[in-house]
Design a protein around this motif. Structure first.
Motif, PDB file in Angstrom:
ATOM      1  N   GLU A 162      13.951 -85.796  44.198  1.00 35.83           N
ATOM      2  CA  GLU A 162      13.797 -87.247  44.009  1.00 35.83           C
ATOM      3  C   GLU A 162      14.526 -87.693  42.745  1.00 35.83           C
ATOM      4  O   GLU A 162      15.182 -88.739  42.735  1.00 35.83           O
ATOM      5  CB  GLU A 162      12.315 -87.606  43.926  1.00 35.83           C
ATOM      6  CG  GLU A 162      12.060 -89.103  43.807  1.00 35.83           C
ATOM      7  CD  GLU A 162      10.601 -89.473  43.977  1.00 35.83           C
ATOM      8  OE1 GLU A 162      10.186 -90.505  43.425  1.00 35.83           O
ATOM      9  OE2 GLU A 162       9.881 -88.724  44.664  1.00 35.83           O
ATOM     10  N   ALA A 163      14.433 -86.880  41.679  1.00 31.74           N
ATOM     11  CA  ALA A 163      15.113 -87.221  40.430  1.00 31.74           C
ATOM     12  C   ALA A 163      16.629 -87.188  40.610  1.00 31.74           C
ATOM     13  O   ALA A 163      17.350 -88.077  40.113  1.00 31.74           O
ATOM     14  CB  ALA A 163      14.688 -86.254  39.328  1.00 31.74           C
ATOM     15  N   GLU A 164      17.146 -86.161  41.319  1.00 30.40           N
ATOM     16  CA  GLU A 164      18.591 -86.068  41.563  1.00 30.40           C
ATOM     17  C   GLU A 164      19.071 -87.221  42.427  1.00 30.40           C
ATOM     18  O   GLU A 164      20.161 -87.768  42.202  1.00 30.40           O
ATOM     19  CB  GLU A 164      18.919 -84.729  42.228  1.00 30.40           C
ATOM     20  CG  GLU A 164      18.754 -83.518  41.322  1.00 30.40           C
ATOM     21  CD  GLU A 164      18.858 -82.206  42.072  1.00 30.40           C
ATOM     22  OE1 GLU A 164      19.200 -81.184  41.444  1.00 30.40           O
ATOM     23  OE2 GLU A 164      18.592 -82.186  43.287  1.00 30.40           O
TER      24      GLU A 164
ATOM     25  N   ASN B 228      13.108 -93.927  47.826  1.00 29.71           N
ATOM     26  CA  ASN B 228      12.212 -93.612  48.944  1.00 29.71           C
ATOM     27  C   ASN B 228      12.836 -93.929  50.293  1.00 29.71           C
ATOM     28  O   ASN B 228      12.341 -93.480  51.333  1.00 29.71           O
ATOM     29  CB  ASN B 228      10.896 -94.374  48.795  1.00 29.71           C
ATOM     30  CG  ASN B 228      10.102 -93.928  47.586  1.00 29.71           C
ATOM     31  OD1 ASN B 228      10.145 -92.754  47.210  1.00 29.71           O
ATOM     32  ND2 ASN B 228       9.390 -94.844  46.960  1.00 29.71           N
ATOM     33  N   SER B 229      13.923 -94.703  50.291  1.00 29.37           N
ATOM     34  CA  SER B 229      14.594 -95.070  51.540  1.00 29.37           C
ATOM     35  C   SER B 229      15.631 -94.038  51.965  1.00 29.37           C
ATOM     36  O   SER B 229      16.116 -94.071  53.095  1.00 29.37           O
ATOM     37  CB  SER B 229      15.286 -96.438  51.389  1.00 29.37           C
ATOM     38  OG  SER B 229      14.381 -97.431  50.946  1.00 29.37           O
ATOM     39  N   VAL B 230      15.974 -93.115  51.066  1.00 28.17           N
ATOM     40  CA  VAL B 230      17.026 -92.133  51.344  1.00 28.17           C
ATOM     41  C   VAL B 230      16.479 -91.061  52.273  1.00 28.17           C
ATOM     42  O   VAL B 230      15.498 -90.383  51.952  1.00 28.17           O
ATOM     43  CB  VAL B 230      17.544 -91.494  50.040  1.00 28.17           C
ATOM     44  CG1 VAL B 230      18.658 -90.493  50.345  1.00 28.17           C
ATOM     45  CG2 VAL B 230      18.035 -92.570  49.083  1.00 28.17           C
ATOM     46  N   THR B 231      17.106 -90.896  53.421  1.00 28.72           N
ATOM     47  CA  THR B 231      16.640 -89.935  54.420  1.00 28.72           C
ATOM     48  C   THR B 231      17.004 -88.503  54.022  1.00 28.72           C
ATOM     49  O   THR B 231      17.843 -88.271  53.149  1.00 28.72           O
ATOM     50  CB  THR B 231      17.255 -90.237  55.790  1.00 28.72           C
ATOM     51  OG1 THR B 231      18.687 -90.184  55.676  1.00 28.72           O
ATOM     52  CG2 THR B 231      16.838 -91.622  56.278  1.00 28.72           C
ATOM     53  N   ILE B 232      16.376 -87.530  54.690  1.00 30.43           N
ATOM     54  CA  ILE B 232      16.628 -86.120  54.393  1.00 30.43           C
ATOM     55  C   ILE B 232      18.105 -85.746  54.586  1.00 30.43           C
ATOM     56  O   ILE B 232      18.685 -85.063  53.729  1.00 30.43           O
ATOM     57  CB  ILE B 232      15.709 -85.218  55.242  1.00 30.43           C
ATOM     58  CG1 ILE B 232      14.259 -85.349  54.749  1.00 30.43           C
ATOM     59  CG2 ILE B 232      16.152 -83.755  55.172  1.00 30.43           C
ATOM     60  CD1 ILE B 232      13.251 -84.566  55.562  1.00 30.43           C
ATOM     61  N   PRO B 233      18.771 -86.179  55.697  1.00 31.56           N
ATOM     62  CA  PRO B 233      20.196 -85.833  55.823  1.00 31.56           C
ATOM     63  C   PRO B 233      21.028 -86.320  54.643  1.00 31.56           C
ATOM     64  O   PRO B 233      21.924 -85.604  54.169  1.00 31.56           O
ATOM     65  CB  PRO B 233      20.603 -86.530  57.127  1.00 31.56           C
ATOM     66  CG  PRO B 233      19.348 -86.598  57.922  1.00 31.56           C
ATOM     67  CD  PRO B 233      18.267 -86.856  56.911  1.00 31.56           C
ATOM     68  N   ASN B 234      20.749 -87.516  54.142  1.00 31.78           N
ATOM     69  CA  ASN B 234      21.504 -88.017  53.001  1.00 31.78           C
ATOM     70  C   ASN B 234      21.132 -87.305  51.713  1.00 31.78           C
ATOM     71  O   ASN B 234      21.970 -87.135  50.822  1.00 31.78           O
ATOM     72  CB  ASN B 234      21.312 -89.524  52.849  1.00 31.78           C
ATOM     73  CG  ASN B 234      22.300 -90.317  53.680  1.00 31.78           C
ATOM     74  OD1 ASN B 234      23.296 -89.777  54.173  1.00 31.78           O
ATOM     75  ND2 ASN B 234      22.040 -91.598  53.870  1.00 31.78           N
TER      76      ASN B 234
ATOM     77  N   ASP C 176      20.792 -97.016  54.510  1.00 32.23           N
ATOM     78  CA  ASP C 176      21.080 -95.583  54.560  1.00 32.23           C
ATOM     79  C   ASP C 176      22.452 -95.295  55.165  1.00 32.23           C
ATOM     80  O   ASP C 176      23.109 -94.328  54.789  1.00 32.23           O
ATOM     81  CB  ASP C 176      19.986 -94.865  55.364  1.00 32.23           C
ATOM     82  CG  ASP C 176      19.722 -93.456  54.854  1.00 32.23           C
ATOM     83  OD1 ASP C 176      19.481 -93.304  53.639  1.00 32.23           O
ATOM     84  OD2 ASP C 176      19.762 -92.514  55.661  1.00 32.23           O
ATOM     85  N   ASP C 177      22.886 -96.129  56.106  1.00 30.06           N
ATOM     86  CA  ASP C 177      24.215 -95.939  56.703  1.00 30.06           C
ATOM     87  C   ASP C 177      25.317 -96.167  55.683  1.00 30.06           C
ATOM     88  O   ASP C 177      26.323 -95.445  55.666  1.00 30.06           O
ATOM     89  CB  ASP C 177      24.403 -96.875  57.901  1.00 30.06           C
ATOM     90  CG  ASP C 177      23.778 -96.324  59.174  1.00 30.06           C
ATOM     91  OD1 ASP C 177      23.520 -95.103  59.225  1.00 30.06           O
ATOM     92  OD2 ASP C 177      23.549 -97.100  60.110  1.00 30.06           O
TER      93      ASP C 177
ATOM     94  N   SER D  50      21.456-102.091  46.434  1.00 37.47           N
ATOM     95  CA  SER D  50      20.594-103.249  46.635  1.00 37.47           C
ATOM     96  C   SER D  50      19.164-102.939  46.198  1.00 37.47           C
ATOM     97  O   SER D  50      18.692-101.802  46.305  1.00 37.47           O
ATOM     98  CB  SER D  50      20.611-103.660  48.106  1.00 37.47           C
ATOM     99  OG  SER D  50      19.616-104.617  48.386  1.00 37.47           O
ATOM    100  N   ALA D  51      18.483-103.972  45.740  1.00 43.89           N
ATOM    101  CA  ALA D  51      17.101-103.800  45.290  1.00 43.89           C
ATOM    102  C   ALA D  51      16.162-103.391  46.424  1.00 43.89           C
ATOM    103  O   ALA D  51      15.106-102.803  46.192  1.00 43.89           O
ATOM    104  CB  ALA D  51      16.604-105.093  44.640  1.00 43.89           C
TER     105      ALA D  51
END
Length: 270
Positions: free
Chosen positions: A167-169, A188-194, A238-239, A182-183
């Protein structure tokens, strides 16, 4: 030639001897071990396998593979421990075939033998897959496998070959000077693949000069998937982040014939 099956019991460090047999467990005559060097950016076809060379030099190689095999050094497994197997290893010549054992491999039903027509019960058996989860060739010191998720259950630590950004990285990456996030899009919105892609591109970016980084950003912008203004990519979802990460990995290309713009879903270094 004598073949051996050894077993690793849960919560016990040592291996146990299970079976010694003159019969081949695996068909090695038709076995082709020609792997592709493991890279998380490389996707393999069904008939292909990954490989890790000089495997005994890695920190996750088992001592069992490094030492000379002497069967008398191993205790015979007990029936009680057979129900606690985490994986088995079949040794034929210089090949070590590893198979993970879970509840689906234990069969405990009433059955009768075709050779002896008697009803049997309370005699559970362990089934062996025709394809191993991992194969180690002691001659060329190479490990072969198809799925890292399976191999890492045997060789602890292999998951670091394809780790996710913490999470920190991830937060640090989103705060990069070349991103305008964007705000409404947070860590928390970043998916595992990303998160996995971030772990990869962090290493890539660390090896690039400032001029090379700017060249990468211009290259990514050429493919026009994400708004790029004042030296920053605008990340709203995320895209957007995925396309920028693909750009840093240089996955975009244009066909020589037709000039179609494409993205490589898998990469093999040549």
């Amino acid at each position: 030639m004598t073949n051996y099956i050894f077993g690793k019991v849960k919560r016990k460090q040592k291996f146990f001897r299970i079976i010694e047999t003159e019969e081949d467990v695996y068909d090695t005559a038709n076995l082709v071990l020609n792997g592709i060097n493991y890279n998380p950016a490389t996707l393999i076809d069904d008939e292909e396998i990954y490989q890790i060379t000089s495997f005994s030099d890695t920190e996750y190689c088992l001592d069992f593979l490094k030492e000379e095999l002497n069967t008398v050094d191993f205790d015979q497994i007990t029936k009680a421990d057979l129900k606690k197997l985490s994986f088995i290893c079949t040794i034929q010549d210089n090949l070590y075939f590893f198979q993970i054992i879970n509840s689906s491999f234990f069969i405990s039903k009433k059955w009768f033998s075709i050779d002896e027509l008697t009803l049997e019960t309370e005699k559970p058996i362990v089934t062996i897959n025709p394809f191993a989860d991992a194969i180690y060739n002691k001659v060329n010191d190479t490990l072969y496998f198809k799925k890292l998720t399976a191999a890492q259950k045997i060789f602890k630590g292999m998951d670091q070959l394809y780790k996710e950004a913490t999470e920190a990285e991830t937060q640090t990456f989103l705060e990069s000077e070349f991103l305008d996030v964007s705000a409404v899009y947070s860590v928390n919105s970043v998916t595992i693949p990303n998160r996995k892609r971030i772990a990869l591109v962090n290493e890539t970016l660390n090896n690039l000069s400032d001029n090379e980084k700017f060249a990468i950003y211009d290259y990514t912008n050429e493919y026009g998937q994400v708004t790029y203004e004042n030296g920053k990519f605008k990340i709203e979802n995320d895209d957007d982040l995925k396309f920028v990460l693909w750009g840093i990995e240089q996955r975009f290309y244009t066909t020589h014939i037709g000039g179609e713009k494409r993205v490589a879903n898998s990469i093999i270094n040549i």
